[in-house]
Design an enzyme around this catalytic site. Structure first.
Site: not given
Length: 1056
Positions: A268, A395, A402
């Site tokens: 990512t 996120f 995350c």
């Protein structure tokens, strides 16, 4: 009334499968969102899927009380390799909770900050590659950014170098991962029976899985064969224990989580970096503004850790990039029960709800009429903070969000700032418009650039990150703190200290802090750091103490060295000494400072100022240092022709934008963090509180009965709020401090006032005469306040020292004093550690210790309404099991330990919490007795109020040990004398039982005392009286006999 959820037309048996682009499903989901609006549902070959696309619905399904994360079909396929790792675990799998609790600390603010050098190491490899290949080289940024993020992730969290930039093609892991994730997505879109018959794809899928897991195995083998002290993510995985269950991660789960981080931890981030370059290149104004910010704030120098989070336009660019192109554009949740969305859309329990983050990030109700436009300004000047809750979710969200966000956030700042500082970036095709490629994440496709080195910019060398220096790693080298680079002008001045409890260090810090304003460039260090090379290029000032005639732990080598010099080795050294001590200990008072002062002169050094003395047992202690320091600067100004600047503090504090989160400020490494196991009250409500605390020690700590536990406390919250309120600010206000000289304050980074006042300064220490002089200067325009300060100065001992009146107290009493935050901080001494005698034995538990602590609370001597709260004891009293505490074991005086022979009798004198080390001694003896060893009898003289109020451990440990026959307890109850042979205090009981004391002495017993200086003095008087009576000596002769007879047999631990 419910409303049907819209859906595109479906085909029998396969439903809406054909509505989704197999290579780029996100494109189809967004097109369907454009067509059907806020919500729609799909039938994917019998699997029902509801998709939400607006902020309002995203916010609703982000309620974790109603919805939980659900593993999407794509992630179910990834589980073939990643198992129950953090990203692919089902909500009810215990290993997720276990791993989450164990691994979260790896990505704390301080730990990620400590990864800066490794991140710069890998970034420098990218810069070197682009520089060497030159401006004509066609660059695939997605490929190179995958290398940089994969290598940085591996090095920072696993201490393992993949060296991707030394390979011509992508690292085998990266290639296998890309193919594996792509196939996982494809498999999730196919009917199950189709996957079973696609033999070639299945073989490649398994091969890619094996390639990824082989790297995981290599990393684990490497760590086992080459153990590292580095407390990285891998270390936590392999050794970490869950605080709730005490369990570590199973071996399989370690592998799964290693693979999870290798995949999610870089994929990512590389996408975010690539999208950032695209949007900047397509928006020249944004590129210009960002370039100007980098040039202004970083300039030609390499980026340093202090630059992180200091580039507001860069942060706005990053937020806007993630709004338009979140690398993970969708997530899946499921209702915990049948429910209605927006009160009208019925969804069943456990149905898959896909959150289309990319679509919600373009909701015009939130982002206005131009949501498709790249405009970083919408994320600046408080606008980002003002967004509705859940309007920005790149996120993930909540518990399953995350955990590596801080890592990615720092890494992207480093890479973008360094790349744009070093290169002009141009598109290979100026007409290029964004194309996407998708696995489980998205990245730009067919996006190529060229990098042209900027003229006159510095070269970055690809060198390994510097090794972390360990305390005391190299003997004979000055380990010091010196003035920052911008204040390197001026005459060098050195301040050395020897300190166990922090007082001498605090005085030394004050000299160093004041030096810059007097025209000197200070360096601060321990005495031991100057062994064999006392500086000669500037004056040297020493602040040190004696501990029962012995040097401090960090001064012992220096004292040994300087005591054994024979010639004039120190000619050219110019110095001054200030000694701390307690005059109650006549024989050893100021022994070490005197020794150093005399030895330096004898070896040829020049004394610039007469030795100063501070008596910690008297009211003039701080005043003595103030007077000596004043004389010091007067002498130096003449000797070195310097002048005091108008700048009063040498400290500059500027406020930063109001904080929206509390900064985590770690003052020691994680290895110095112990945890609270138990905290209970030992006394009745009628008595002064005393508490029993049990701690799990930091890993690797060892101790002996009689040692200390040093605690780094925090100020009472009440006093922190008082200090903040005095300046009309809020707890979350952030400030940034810079200093002209060494300082114990955190510099070069934002910190909240709450964190600053809680942990870095002493708020309750009595004001010094120097403080009063400074306040006098500041209050010149406030007549009433000036008069009040002058009255305090004229009766300093009575009105300030005896009443413990602090600078904060004075400021509150005199609101007319217009003091700045800089000036206030300059007056406050650094927060110091407090040492407590350990009240347990390692035979009981070698990894845990207990403390027995008096809680200091009572009416303020100054007459103020608020009660006085002891700093450290209040901090300890408020701890709860599981709390983390900065701590370190400190060895006590060599004599204050048990004899190696347990048969040696003990005689112990103590009162109140002075029982602590005695409890440790008795616990050790009891365990030895229970193990079958011969143990000498102990006499314990213990003073307290009464049996019912504060007779500590009398109904538990002491009772058990007395019944075991190892101790004979002789209490003295000051408020129940009838129950202690009419003895009020310990010294009375000693005299009453003097025949037993003499018998123990004649039997070879060893004597221990722990308590205040007053108790120590009274006990010593009684022991001298016993000698006088037994040997028919006068007081003077008996005193001399006491020193001779008990030499090596009487150990004391005296506290104030």
């Amino acid at each position: 009334m419910t409303v049907p959820i819209p859906a595109p037309p479906s085909i029998p048996f396969i439903g809406n499968v054909t509505a989704l682009d197999k290579e780029l499903p996100i494109k189809s989901f967004n097109l369907l969102a454009d067509q059907y609006g806020e919500i729609y549902q799909l039938n994917l070959a019998g699997r029902m899927l509801v998709v939400v696309n607006t902020h309002e619905l995203v916010a609703e399904v982000s309620d974790e009380k109603r919805f939980m994360k659900k593993i999407s079909p794509g992630l179910l396929e990834v589980r073939n390799a990643a198992g129950d790792g953090l990203f692919t675990a089902h909500p009810d799998e215990p290993n997720w909770h276990l791993a989450h609790r164990i691994l979260m600390p790896a990505f704390s603010t301080m730990n990620v900050r400590n990864m800066f050098d490794d991140m710069m190491d890998i970034t420098s490899q990218l810069i070197m590659k682009w520089d060497r290949f030159g401006p004509n080289h066609l660059i695939d940024p997605a490929s190179d950014f995958t290398k940089i993020t994969l290598d940085a992730l591996s090095l920072c969290t696993m201490s393992y170098r993949l060296n991707s930039f030394y390979l011509e093609d992508a690292h085998p892991f990266a290639k296998a991962m890309g193919d594996f994730l792509g196939e996982s997505g494809h498999r999730s879109m196919r009917p199950g029976f189709m996957n079973t018959v696609m033999y070639n794809q299945n073989a490649k899928f398994q091969q890619d899985r094996a390639t990824m897991l082989n790297l995981v195995d290599d990393i684990l083998v490497n760590r086992k064969e080459h153990p590292s002290d580095k407390k990285d993510l891998l270390h936590l995985m392999m050794t970490g224990k869950d605080k709730e269950t005490g369990l570590g991660l199973p071996d399989d789960n370690i592998k799964f989580n290693l693979l999870t981080f290798l995949i999610a931890g870089h994929e990512t981030t590389s996408g975010m970096l690539t999208f950032s370059l695209y949007y900047l290149l397509k928006n020249p104004e944004a590129m210009r503004r960002l370039r100007e910010e980098i040039d202004e704030k970083i300039g030609d120098r390499p980026m340093v850790v202090e630059d992180v989070h200091k580039l507001p336009y860069l942060l706005a660019v990053m937020r806007e990039v993630l709004r338009l192109s979140p690398s993970a554009p969708m997530r899946t949740v499921a209702p915990l029960e049948d429910t209605l969305l927006k009160g009208k859309y019925a969804v069943q329990k456990d149905i898959s709800l896909t959150v289309n983050v990319a679509a919600a990030h373009r909701d015009p109700k939130v982002y206005g009429p131009d949501p498709e436009k790249f405009r970083p300004e919408r994320m600046m000047d408080g606008k980002f903070q003002a967004l509705p809750a859940n309007a920005w979710q790149p996120f993930g969200f909540g518990m399953r969000g995350c955990i590596g966000r801080p890592f990615a956030w720092q890494e992207v700042q480093i890479v973008l700032a360094t790349v744009l500082q070093r290169f002009d970036i141009v598109l290979q095709d100026p007409a290029y418009e964004l194309q996407l490629k998708q696995t489980l994440t998205i990245k730009p496709k067919n996006f190529y650039i060229r990098a042209i080195p900027r003229a006159g910019k510095p070269q970055l060398l690809a060198v390994p990150a510097p090794l972390t220096l360990k305390a005391g790693a190299e003997a004979g080298k000055v380990s010091s703190a010196s003035a920052p680079a911008e204040s390197q002008a001026g005459q060098p001045l050195y301040v050395l200290y020897g300190s166990n409890t922090g007082t001498s260090e605090s005085f030394a810090q004050r000299i160093a802090s004041d030096a810059a304003s007097h025209g000197f460039r200070p360096t601060l260090g321990t005495l031991d750091s100057a062994v064999e090379h006392i500086p000669k290029d500037g004056p040297v000032f020493i602040v040190t103490a004696s501990y029962e005639g012995q040097p401090a732990d960090n001064a012992a080598h220096f004292v040994e060295w300087v005591s054994n010099l024979n010639d004039s080795e120190l000619v050219g050294v110019k110095f001054g000494v200030f000694g701390c001590g307690n005059r109650d200990w006549v024989v050893s008072y100021q022994r070490v400072p005197k020794l150093i002062d005399e030895a330096l002169v004898q070896r040829g050094a020049e004394r610039l100022v007469e030795r100063g003395e501070g008596n910690a047992g008297g009211s003039e202690f701080f005043d003595s240092f103030d007077s000596w320091e004043t004389q010091l600067w007067s002498v130096l100004s003449k000797a070195y022709v310097t002048h005091k600047s108008k700048e009063v503090t040498g400290i500059l504090v500027k406020t930063v934008e109001t904080g929206h989160k509390r900064a985590e400020v770690l003052r020691q490494e994680d290895t110095a963090l112990g945890s609270v196991v138990e905290n209970r009250l030992l006394t009745s409500p009628n008595a002064a509180a005393k508490r029993h605390l049990e701690f799990a020690l930091p890993e690797g700590s060892t101790f002996r009965a009689g040692d200390y536990l040093a605690i780094l406390p925090e100020n009472p919250p009440r006093d922190v709020r008082r200090a903040i309120a005095r300046f009309g600010l809020t707890d979350d206000q952030e400030v940034e401090i810079s200093s002209a000289g060494p300082t114990s304050l955190p510099t070069g980074k934002p910190i909240t006032l709450s964190a600053l006042f809680s942990g870095y300064v002493e708020l309750s220490q009595p004001a010094t005469t120097r403080d009063l002089r400074l306040l006098t200067d500041i209050a010149k325009d406030a007549p009433e306040a000036l008069k009040a300060i002058q009255e305090l100065s004229s009766a300093y001992a009575e009105k300030v020292v005896e009443t413990r009146l602090s600078v904060l107290d004075i400021l509150e009493d005199n609101p007319g004093i217009k003091i700045t935050l800089d000036q206030f901080l300059h007056m406050l001494p650094a927060m110091r550690v407090r040492q407590y005698s350990i009240s347990s034995s390692p035979l009981w538990n070698p990894t845990h210790v207990t403390l027995t602590v008096s809680i200091i609370e009572g009416p303020a001597r100054s007459g103020r309404e608020e009660p006085f709260h002891g700093v450290s004891s209040t901090y300890l009293a408020g701890l709860r099991p599981g709390d983390k505490v900065n701590m370190a074991v400190r060895a006590s005086n060599v004599a204050f330990h048990l004899p190696s022979d347990p048969a040696v009798p003990l005689v112990m004198y103590c009162a109140g919490s002075g029982l602590a080390p005695m409890r440790g001694f008795l616990q050790e003896r009891a365990l030895q007795k229970q193990a079958g060893r011969e143990v000498g009898k102990s006499l314990l003289f213990f003073g307290c109020r009464s049996p019912s109020e504060d007779y500590l451990y009398s109904d538990s440990d002491l009772k058990e040990w007395a019944e075991l026959g190892i101790v004979d307890i002789r209490p003295a109850f000051s408020r129940a004398q009838i129950e202690s042979e009419s003895c009020k205090y310990v010294q009375d009981r000693i005299w009453h039982d003097r025949s037993d004391v003499k018998e123990a002495f004649l039997g070879g017993g060893k004597f221990y005392l722990c308590g205040s200086a007053k108790i120590a003095t009274e006990v010593k008087k009684k022991l001298i009286a016993i000698i006088s009576e037994a040997r028919h000596l006068d007081e003077a002769a008996a005193t001399a006999e006491f020193g001779t007879t008990l030499q090596g047999r009487f150990a004391t631990d005296v506290f104030e």
